[in-house]
Design an enzyme around this catalytic site. Sequence first.
Site, PDB file in Angstrom:
ATOM      1  N   GLY A  13     -25.017 -54.348  86.246  1.00 40.38           N
ATOM      2  CA  GLY A  13     -25.483 -53.248  85.492  1.00 40.38           C
ATOM      3  C   GLY A  13     -24.516 -53.797  83.706  1.00 40.38           C
ATOM      4  O   GLY A  13     -23.331 -54.635  84.296  1.00 40.38           O
ATOM      5  N   ARG A  74     -29.898 -57.700  88.878  1.00 39.48           N
ATOM      6  CA  ARG A  74     -29.513 -57.121  89.858  1.00 39.48           C
ATOM      7  C   ARG A  74     -30.264 -57.750  90.254  1.00 39.48           C
ATOM      8  O   ARG A  74     -31.788 -58.001  90.265  1.00 39.48           O
ATOM      9  CB  ARG A  74     -29.864 -54.923  90.209  1.00 39.48           C
ATOM     10  N   ASP A 105     -19.032 -54.230  91.499  1.00 36.92           N
ATOM     11  CA  ASP A 105     -19.151 -54.308  93.609  1.00 36.92           C
ATOM     12  C   ASP A 105     -20.396 -55.312  93.864  1.00 36.92           C
ATOM     13  O   ASP A 105     -19.469 -56.040  94.065  1.00 36.92           O
ATOM     14  CB  ASP A 105     -19.023 -53.037  93.769  1.00 36.92           C
ATOM     15  N   THR A 128     -17.497 -53.680  84.634  1.00 33.51           N
ATOM     16  CA  THR A 128     -18.426 -52.396  85.159  1.00 33.51           C
ATOM     17  C   THR A 128     -18.543 -51.418  84.270  1.00 33.51           C
ATOM     18  O   THR A 128     -16.776 -50.792  84.101  1.00 33.51           O
ATOM     19  CB  THR A 128     -18.444 -52.012  86.661  1.00 33.51           C
ATOM     20  N   ASP A 130     -17.790 -48.349  85.377  1.00 33.12           N
ATOM     21  CA  ASP A 130     -17.927 -47.160  86.507  1.00 33.12           C
ATOM     22  C   ASP A 130     -16.928 -47.556  86.695  1.00 33.12           C
ATOM     23  O   ASP A 130     -16.016 -46.236  87.135  1.00 33.12           O
ATOM     24  CB  ASP A 130     -18.804 -47.762  87.217  1.00 33.12           C
ATOM     25  N   ASP A 132     -15.177 -48.208  89.619  1.00 31.12           N
ATOM     26  CA  ASP A 132     -14.733 -47.957  91.014  1.00 31.12           C
ATOM     27  C   ASP A 132     -14.361 -49.109  92.264  1.00 31.12           C
ATOM     28  O   ASP A 132     -14.802 -49.113  93.391  1.00 31.12           O
ATOM     29  CB  ASP A 132     -16.505 -47.823  90.916  1.00 31.12           C
ATOM     30  N   ARG A 174     -22.045 -44.293  89.044  1.00 24.13           N
ATOM     31  CA  ARG A 174     -23.028 -44.183  90.829  1.00 24.13           C
ATOM     32  C   ARG A 174     -22.010 -43.341  91.644  1.00 24.13           C
ATOM     33  O   ARG A 174     -22.351 -42.270  91.361  1.00 24.13           O
ATOM     34  CB  ARG A 174     -22.967 -45.891  91.101  1.00 24.13           C
TER      35      ARG A 174
HETATM   36  O1  F6P Z   1     -23.309 -49.381  87.553  1.00 26.22           O
HETATM   37  C1  F6P Z   1     -23.748 -48.825  85.755  1.00 26.22           C
HETATM   38  C2  F6P Z   1     -25.032 -48.176  86.014  1.00 26.22           C
HETATM   39  O2  F6P Z   1     -24.571 -47.856  84.452  1.00 26.22           O
HETATM   40  C3  F6P Z   1     -23.961 -47.255  86.677  1.00 26.22           C
HETATM   41  O3  F6P Z   1     -23.083 -45.860  86.059  1.00 26.22           O
HETATM   42  C4  F6P Z   1     -25.543 -46.126  87.365  1.00 26.22           C
HETATM   43  O4  F6P Z   1     -25.519 -45.897  87.965  1.00 26.22           O
HETATM   44  C5  F6P Z   1     -26.569 -47.929  87.194  1.00 26.22           C
HETATM   45  O5  F6P Z   1     -25.655 -48.625  86.289  1.00 26.22           O
HETATM   46  C6  F6P Z   1     -27.557 -47.376  86.721  1.00 26.22           C
HETATM   47  O6  F6P Z   1     -28.372 -48.756  86.078  1.00 26.22           O
HETATM   48  P1  F6P Z   1     -29.494 -49.345  85.738  1.00 26.22           P
HETATM   49  O7  F6P Z   1     -29.501 -49.690  84.733  1.00 26.22           O
HETATM   50  O8  F6P Z   1     -30.498 -49.994  86.188  1.00 26.22           O
HETATM   51  O9  F6P Z   1     -30.887 -47.020  85.375  1.00 26.22           O
END
Ligand code: F6P
Length: 322
Positions: A13, A74, A105, A128, A130, A132, A174
């Site tokens: 992300g 991803r 991560d 990120t 997050d 995390d 997340r």
């Molecule tokens: O890891 C960053 C993040 O924004 C998380 O907070 C969230 O769960 C996820 O990515 C959302 O992913 P996507 O952009 O693929 O919907």
Amino acid sequence: MTMKRIGLLTSGGDAPGMNAAIRAVVRTAIYYGMEVYGIERGYAGLMDDEFVRLEMRSVSDIVHRGGTKLRTARCMEMFTKEGQQRAVDALERHGIDGLVVIGGDGSFRGAKALTEGYGIPTIGIPGTIDNDLEYTDYTLGFDTAVNTCIEVINKLRDTMNSHERISVVEVMGRHCGDIALYAGITSGAEIIIVPEIPYDMDDVVMRINRSRENGKHSNIIVVAEGVMSAEQFAKQLQEVTTYSVRSTNIGHIQRGGSPSMADRMLAAQFGNKAVRLLKDGIGNRVVGIHKNEIIDMDIIEAVSMKKKFNYELYETLQMISM
Ligand code: F6P
């Protein structure tokens, strides 16, 4: 070994500050006389050979921009042996001596595989929203994302106050409750619901009622996406309260936007440190910040650490938001 040519990619992300980190990596590498190749679309672009030479001016006018100039993806293939081999082949074809990976991560696990399995010196920069990752106090993008959440919550408070409502706001993260925790404390939310702490709806209702008895006209409840959606929580709450409940999901808005001072500063320091390590022939590390100092750590150790929740901050919120 002196590194002559390094690769750079953003993965997973996106996060505000990634562009500022790209700039810091490129400019530091050029300062030390190294060539930099940007790899577009993360590990997916690495496997598909999407390399672009980055010069001094390629990274002009991006320090203040959200997103990532290199774009991101991803890439599940990076978790397979075949995918990793394709990535290694591409790096070898382009004569890349070392790699900088900006991501979270999952991206670090890819970097760990390149380092551990194929001996490619790799440095991870934590990017990120997050927050995390346990080894670093802050990840790049977290501060900006929380500031965006604060702005949204401020606006919600205006209208919730006027209508004497309860607002349930969903934030990302997340499996981690840090965005909810930090946005909750700093926006004056009365309640936060995070994956790390089981919630009790009776307690939620009790806290709302107590705040109303104490003269409040509205309530803000921040729900981390790792627990449930704002919509689901609002539905449950509406069944047990007479106050009117509304739900809002901030969504991807919190992933965009111009990076804050804190994120630009982290980007400058992380990017600079990553290249200095590679220049000294040191790979297999991640950079981070701990107790206000820029640190680096073994990548294998860093990805194996379990993120701890800050219960003290949670208690602070419980005490001051009422
Ligand atoms: O890891 C960053 C993040 O924004 C998380 O907070 C969230 O769960 C996820 O990515 C959302 O992913 P996507 O952009 O693929 O919907």
